[in-house]
Scaffold this active site. Structure first.
Site, PDB file in Angstrom:
ATOM      1  N   LYS A  52       0.982  -0.764   0.378  1.00 33.93           N
ATOM      2  CA  LYS A  52       0.053   0.121   0.306  1.00 33.93           C
ATOM      3  C   LYS A  52       0.700   1.456  -0.121  1.00 33.93           C
ATOM      4  O   LYS A  52       0.440   2.186  -1.034  1.00 33.93           O
ATOM      5  CB  LYS A  52      -0.670   0.371   1.389  1.00 33.93           C
ATOM      6  CG  LYS A  52      -1.855  -1.120   1.200  1.00 33.93           C
ATOM      7  CD  LYS A  52      -2.716  -1.627   2.033  1.00 33.93           C
ATOM      8  CE  LYS A  52      -3.966  -2.341   2.073  1.00 33.93           C
ATOM      9  NZ  LYS A  52      -4.665  -2.709   3.069  1.00 33.93           N
ATOM     10  N   GLN A  96      -5.133  -1.683   9.171  1.00 31.15           N
ATOM     11  CA  GLN A  96      -5.008  -2.899   9.162  1.00 31.15           C
ATOM     12  C   GLN A  96      -5.125  -3.708   9.975  1.00 31.15           C
ATOM     13  O   GLN A  96      -5.216  -3.584  11.027  1.00 31.15           O
ATOM     14  CB  GLN A  96      -3.269  -3.524   8.782  1.00 31.15           C
ATOM     15  CG  GLN A  96      -2.791  -4.458   8.206  1.00 31.15           C
ATOM     16  CD  GLN A  96      -3.433  -4.735   5.861  1.00 31.15           C
ATOM     17  OE1 GLN A  96      -3.184  -3.376   5.401  1.00 31.15           O
ATOM     18  NE2 GLN A  96      -3.787  -5.721   5.555  1.00 31.15           N
ATOM     19  N   ASP A 119     -10.966   2.441   3.825  1.00 31.10           N
ATOM     20  CA  ASP A 119     -11.654   1.018   3.606  1.00 31.10           C
ATOM     21  C   ASP A 119     -13.243   0.408   3.268  1.00 31.10           C
ATOM     22  O   ASP A 119     -13.796  -0.608   2.764  1.00 31.10           O
ATOM     23  CB  ASP A 119     -10.931   0.570   4.844  1.00 31.10           C
ATOM     24  CG  ASP A 119     -10.199   0.053   4.424  1.00 31.10           C
ATOM     25  OD1 ASP A 119      -9.423  -1.140   3.418  1.00 31.10           O
ATOM     26  OD2 ASP A 119      -8.908  -0.551   5.927  1.00 31.10           O
TER      27      ASP A 119
END
Ligand code: GUN
Length: 282
Positions: A52, A96, A119
């Site tokens: 990422k 994460q 997200d």
């Protein structure tokens, strides 16, 4: 059989995003910014976070990665999120997953400002997806839709079968397919006569996390097969949830693993961050 090439499609989309980043920077005098938080040392998570970070640099974003020790308390993590919520260099925040067991995932996700929830895991984002008016699309399902689009694969009126009902992939995937007017069936571990259902699929999306679970006999001739899985086979090699070598003989289109959905997920994260930055500038 045609390969649905997530690497190539990502390259194309990311080149387009890089141009948009340049024009954003010219207009607003700053870059779109993404903050990624990783708690603990899970090796798979470390790889995802590194990818990422590299993707952010590739398109010219401002990028921050906060690597916190496993012993980080929930309070400390919430403090960091509050700081990033208030930081106008940061347009997107991503924690994460999974987080360590002593931290409550929902509390953490809900602490992220919905305007920065790139997200799309928060209740506000999920609600917007459900009614078809999203700010941010969930990255993995959006990547699947972008691949279908890139290869001009029609979705309207098709039988789409999703195997897996996770909040991250299966459920939002069903919603995105439904919004494109597919007839959607969601299968899971308690589904009876699974193969009878998958054999009816024009589009089969597999996200259950079991190596080579979908075999040739479960797939209709000419089906579009999309494999979201990321597993290790008996020889330690990366493989998906689909028995690729056998199923490719029957499929009209199929994603490879790696190089299919993986890169597309990160590409959609970039897209969401760009959207967040544009929305913040409005
Ligand atoms: N862990 C596995 N997939 C994901 C994802 O898409 N986002 C985050 N934040 N964590 C994950």
């Amino acid at each position: 059989m045609t390969l649905l090439d997530g690497k190539l499609t990502s390259k194309k989309l990311r080149a387009r995003f890089a141009e948009q980043v340049r024009s954003y920077e010219e207009t607003y005098g700053k870059k779109p910014g993404l903050a990624v938080i990783l708690v603990g040392e899970d090796p798979a998570s470390q790889t995802y976070v590194k990818n990422k970070e590299l993707a952010c640099l590739e398109v010219g974003f401002y990028s921050e990665v906060h690597r916190l020790p496993e012993s980080t308390t929930q309070e400390e993590l919430l403090e960091l999120i509050a700081k990033l919520n208030a930081d106008d260099k940061i347009h997107g925040i991503l924690v994460q997953l999974p987080v360590p067991r002593h931290i409550d995932e929902v509390t953490v996700i809900e602490a992220i400002d919905p305007k920065k929830d790139v997200d799309a895991f928060g209740y506000a984002s999920v609600g917007r997806i459900m009614v078809g008016n999203p700010d941010f699309l969930p990255c993995t399902p959006a990547g699947v839709m972008a691949l279908l689009d890139e290869y001009d694969i029609p979705v309207e009126g098709k039988n789409a079968v999703v195997i897996g009902r996770s909040n991250i992939v299966g459920k939002p995937q069903a919603m995105l397919l439904l919004h494109k007017n597919a007839t959607v069936t969601v299968c899971h571990s308690k589904t009876q006569n699974l193969a009878d259902i998958t054999r009816e699929a024009d589009i089969l999306v597999v996200a259950i996390g079991r190596a080579k679970f979908v075999t040739q006999d479960m797939v209709k001739d000419g089906a579009v097969v999309i494999d979201v899985g990321m597993n290790r086979d008996e020889n330690g090699r990366l493989c998906g949830d689909v028995d690729f070598d056998a199923v490719k003989e029957k499929a009209s289109f199929i994603t490879p693993v790696p190089g299919g959905c993986g890169p597309m997920t990160i590409t959609m994260l970039l897209q969401n961050t760009l959207t967040a930055a544009k929305n913040a500038a409005k």
